[in-house]
Structure formats: structure tokens, C-alpha cells
Design a protein around this motif. Structure first.
Motif, PDB file in Angstrom:
ATOM      1  N   LEU A  11       3.856  15.292  -5.768  1.00 46.70           N
ATOM      2  CA  LEU A  11       4.274  15.629  -4.407  1.00 46.70           C
ATOM      3  C   LEU A  11       5.522  16.520  -4.415  1.00 46.70           C
ATOM      4  O   LEU A  11       5.609  17.473  -3.647  1.00 46.70           O
ATOM      5  CB  LEU A  11       4.528  14.362  -3.587  1.00 46.70           C
ATOM      6  N   HIS A  12       6.480  16.228  -5.302  1.00 49.29           N
ATOM      7  CA  HIS A  12       7.674  17.071  -5.414  1.00 49.29           C
ATOM      8  C   HIS A  12       7.286  18.479  -5.858  1.00 49.29           C
ATOM      9  O   HIS A  12       7.794  19.468  -5.316  1.00 49.29           O
ATOM     10  CB  HIS A  12       8.679  16.471  -6.396  1.00 49.29           C
ATOM     11  N   CYS A  13       6.392  18.575  -6.821  1.00 46.33           N
ATOM     12  CA  CYS A  13       5.921  19.876  -7.301  1.00 46.33           C
ATOM     13  C   CYS A  13       5.194  20.624  -6.183  1.00 46.33           C
ATOM     14  O   CYS A  13       5.394  21.824  -5.991  1.00 46.33           O
ATOM     15  CB  CYS A  13       5.006  19.678  -8.505  1.00 46.33           C
ATOM     16  N   GLN A  14       4.368  19.912  -5.454  1.00 49.94           N
ATOM     17  CA  GLN A  14       3.629  20.509  -4.336  1.00 49.94           C
ATOM     18  C   GLN A  14       4.591  21.045  -3.285  1.00 49.94           C
ATOM     19  O   GLN A  14       4.403  22.151  -2.775  1.00 49.94           O
ATOM     20  CB  GLN A  14       2.704  19.459  -3.721  1.00 49.94           C
ATOM     21  N   LEU A  15       5.636  20.285  -2.996  1.00 50.66           N
ATOM     22  CA  LEU A  15       6.622  20.708  -2.005  1.00 50.66           C
ATOM     23  C   LEU A  15       7.337  21.980  -2.451  1.00 50.66           C
ATOM     24  O   LEU A  15       7.533  22.900  -1.676  1.00 50.66           O
ATOM     25  CB  LEU A  15       7.627  19.579  -1.765  1.00 50.66           C
ATOM     26  N   ARG A  16       7.720  22.022  -3.726  1.00 50.19           N
ATOM     27  CA  ARG A  16       8.481  23.163  -4.239  1.00 50.19           C
ATOM     28  C   ARG A  16       7.636  24.432  -4.390  1.00 50.19           C
ATOM     29  O   ARG A  16       8.162  25.525  -4.345  1.00 50.19           O
ATOM     30  CB  ARG A  16       9.110  22.806  -5.571  1.00 50.19           C
ATOM     31  N   TYR A  46       0.790  -1.223   0.000  1.00 52.49           N
ATOM     32  CA  TYR A  46       0.000   0.000   0.000  1.00 52.49           C
ATOM     33  C   TYR A  46       0.826   1.279   0.000  1.00 52.49           C
ATOM     34  O   TYR A  46       0.285   2.355  -0.194  1.00 52.49           O
ATOM     35  CB  TYR A  46      -0.968   0.004   1.181  1.00 52.49           C
ATOM     36  N   SER A  47       2.121   1.206   0.195  1.00 50.90           N
ATOM     37  CA  SER A  47       2.914   2.432   0.240  1.00 50.90           C
ATOM     38  C   SER A  47       3.511   2.802  -1.103  1.00 50.90           C
ATOM     39  O   SER A  47       4.090   3.861  -1.249  1.00 50.90           O
ATOM     40  CB  SER A  47       4.023   2.308   1.285  1.00 50.90           C
ATOM     41  N   LYS A  48       3.358   1.951  -2.097  1.00 53.53           N
ATOM     42  CA  LYS A  48       3.886   2.264  -3.421  1.00 53.53           C
ATOM     43  C   LYS A  48       3.042   3.360  -4.063  1.00 53.53           C
ATOM     44  O   LYS A  48       1.831   3.258  -4.147  1.00 53.53           O
ATOM     45  CB  LYS A  48       3.893   1.023  -4.304  1.00 53.53           C
ATOM     46  N   LYS A 106       2.235  10.480  -9.040  1.00 49.61           N
ATOM     47  CA  LYS A 106       1.970  10.952  -7.677  1.00 49.61           C
ATOM     48  C   LYS A 106       3.246  11.499  -7.047  1.00 49.61           C
ATOM     49  O   LYS A 106       3.225  12.548  -6.401  1.00 49.61           O
ATOM     50  CB  LYS A 106       1.383   9.812  -6.835  1.00 49.61           C
ATOM     51  N   VAL A 107       4.375  10.814  -7.256  1.00 48.06           N
ATOM     52  CA  VAL A 107       5.653  11.277  -6.710  1.00 48.06           C
ATOM     53  C   VAL A 107       6.013  12.630  -7.316  1.00 48.06           C
ATOM     54  O   VAL A 107       6.416  13.555  -6.608  1.00 48.06           O
ATOM     55  CB  VAL A 107       6.772  10.240  -6.964  1.00 48.06           C
ATOM     56  N   ILE A 153       4.513  20.671   5.160  1.00 47.05           N
ATOM     57  CA  ILE A 153       5.776  20.299   4.514  1.00 47.05           C
ATOM     58  C   ILE A 153       6.198  18.913   4.984  1.00 47.05           C
ATOM     59  O   ILE A 153       6.573  18.057   4.186  1.00 47.05           O
ATOM     60  CB  ILE A 153       6.862  21.350   4.798  1.00 47.05           C
ATOM     61  N   LYS A 154       6.111  18.668   6.286  1.00 42.55           N
ATOM     62  CA  LYS A 154       6.491  17.369   6.834  1.00 42.55           C
ATOM     63  C   LYS A 154       5.597  16.262   6.284  1.00 42.55           C
ATOM     64  O   LYS A 154       6.065  15.172   5.961  1.00 42.55           O
ATOM     65  CB  LYS A 154       6.418  17.386   8.362  1.00 42.55           C
ATOM     66  N   GLU A 155       4.315  16.532   6.136  1.00 46.22           N
ATOM     67  CA  GLU A 155       3.379  15.544   5.603  1.00 46.22           C
ATOM     68  C   GLU A 155       3.774  15.123   4.180  1.00 46.22           C
ATOM     69  O   GLU A 155       3.807  13.930   3.867  1.00 46.22           O
ATOM     70  CB  GLU A 155       1.968  16.140   5.597  1.00 46.22           C
ATOM     71  N   VAL A 156       4.103  16.098   3.342  1.00 41.37           N
ATOM     72  CA  VAL A 156       4.516  15.789   1.966  1.00 41.37           C
ATOM     73  C   VAL A 156       5.833  15.011   1.980  1.00 41.37           C
ATOM     74  O   VAL A 156       5.986  14.025   1.260  1.00 41.37           O
ATOM     75  CB  VAL A 156       4.637  17.076   1.122  1.00 41.37           C
ATOM     76  N   CYS A 157       6.772  15.432   2.807  1.00 43.26           N
ATOM     77  CA  CYS A 157       8.061  14.734   2.903  1.00 43.26           C
ATOM     78  C   CYS A 157       7.888  13.306   3.407  1.00 43.26           C
ATOM     79  O   CYS A 157       8.548  12.388   2.914  1.00 43.26           O
ATOM     80  CB  CYS A 157       9.014  15.505   3.814  1.00 43.26           C
ATOM     81  N   ASP A 158       6.983  13.107   4.346  1.00 42.92           N
ATOM     82  CA  ASP A 158       6.707  11.753   4.859  1.00 42.92           C
ATOM     83  C   ASP A 158       6.093  10.867   3.782  1.00 42.92           C
ATOM     84  O   ASP A 158       6.429   9.690   3.664  1.00 42.92           O
ATOM     85  CB  ASP A 158       5.801  11.808   6.087  1.00 42.92           C
ATOM     86  N   LEU A 159       5.181  11.433   2.983  1.00 35.34           N
ATOM     87  CA  LEU A 159       4.584  10.666   1.889  1.00 35.34           C
ATOM     88  C   LEU A 159       5.651  10.263   0.874  1.00 35.34           C
ATOM     89  O   LEU A 159       5.662   9.139   0.384  1.00 35.34           O
ATOM     90  CB  LEU A 159       3.488  11.478   1.200  1.00 35.34           C
ATOM     91  N   LEU A 160       6.546  11.189   0.565  1.00 35.32           N
ATOM     92  CA  LEU A 160       7.635  10.877  -0.367  1.00 35.32           C
ATOM     93  C   LEU A 160       8.551   9.796   0.215  1.00 35.32           C
ATOM     94  O   LEU A 160       9.004   8.911  -0.498  1.00 35.32           O
ATOM     95  CB  LEU A 160       8.420  12.135  -0.711  1.00 35.32           C
ATOM     96  N   ALA A 161       8.801   9.869   1.513  1.00 38.33           N
ATOM     97  CA  ALA A 161       9.680   8.891   2.158  1.00 38.33           C
ATOM     98  C   ALA A 161       9.082   7.486   2.126  1.00 38.33           C
ATOM     99  O   ALA A 161       9.809   6.505   1.990  1.00 38.33           O
ATOM    100  CB  ALA A 161       9.972   9.306   3.595  1.00 38.33           C
ATOM    101  N   THR A 162       7.750   7.377   2.210  1.00 40.82           N
ATOM    102  CA  THR A 162       7.126   6.056   2.199  1.00 40.82           C
ATOM    103  C   THR A 162       7.334   5.324   0.879  1.00 40.82           C
ATOM    104  O   THR A 162       7.256   4.104   0.833  1.00 40.82           O
ATOM    105  CB  THR A 162       5.607   6.113   2.480  1.00 40.82           C
TER     106      THR A 162
END
Length: 79
Positions: free
Chosen positions: A35-40, A24-26, A31-32, A56-65
């Protein structure tokens, strides 16, 4: 729905949870990229600083998963 073939052969609850987590984390490439665009492009605007940093942390955590780790310096640069 969890397919039994995805957890087949798992003998411990830890290995079952690991298999489910991988399943489920893929995130898709689109989407990746989103998320990068959203962060920037994230702006504080009228948000409180705590709310802004949590987003910011939420987006970074999603990317980390999905294996796209964001280093602390990138988080700080975004802020």
C-alpha cells in the motif's frame, strides 16, 4: 467466520464490534508495504482529479485501519 473466542467476554455490542473490527482490520506487513508503494507510485494519468484524490484517500484509509496513519502533508505531496 468469527471465532467465539475472539469476542468472548464482550458484554456490549460496542465491545463485540470493536473485537470484530480489530480481527479483520489487521493487515500483513507485506500488504502494508504494498500500500505504501502504491501510494508513492500513484499517477493521475487520464483520471479526473476527483477520482485520483479518492484513490489516494482509499489507500490512506486502508493504511489507517492498520495503524499506519498517513499525515495530510504526505497526501498533499502525493497529489
Amino acid at each position: 467466520m468469527i471465532y467465539l473466542t475472539k469476542v468472548e467476554g464482550a458484554e456490549t455490542s460496542t465491545s463485540i464490534w470493536s473485537a470484530i473490527s480489530r480481527l479483520y482490520s489487521k493487515l500483513s506487513t507485506n500488504k502494508v508495504m504494498h500500500l505504501h508503494c502504491q501510494l508513492r507510485s500513484m499517477k493521475k494519468g487520464t483520471m479526473f482529479m476527483r477520482e485520483y484524490t479518492m484513490k489516494i484517500k482509499e489507500v490512506c484509509d486502508l493504511l489507517a485501519t492498520c495503524g499506519n496513519f498517513i499525515y495530510d502533508i504526505e497526501q498533499i505531496t502525493t497529489i
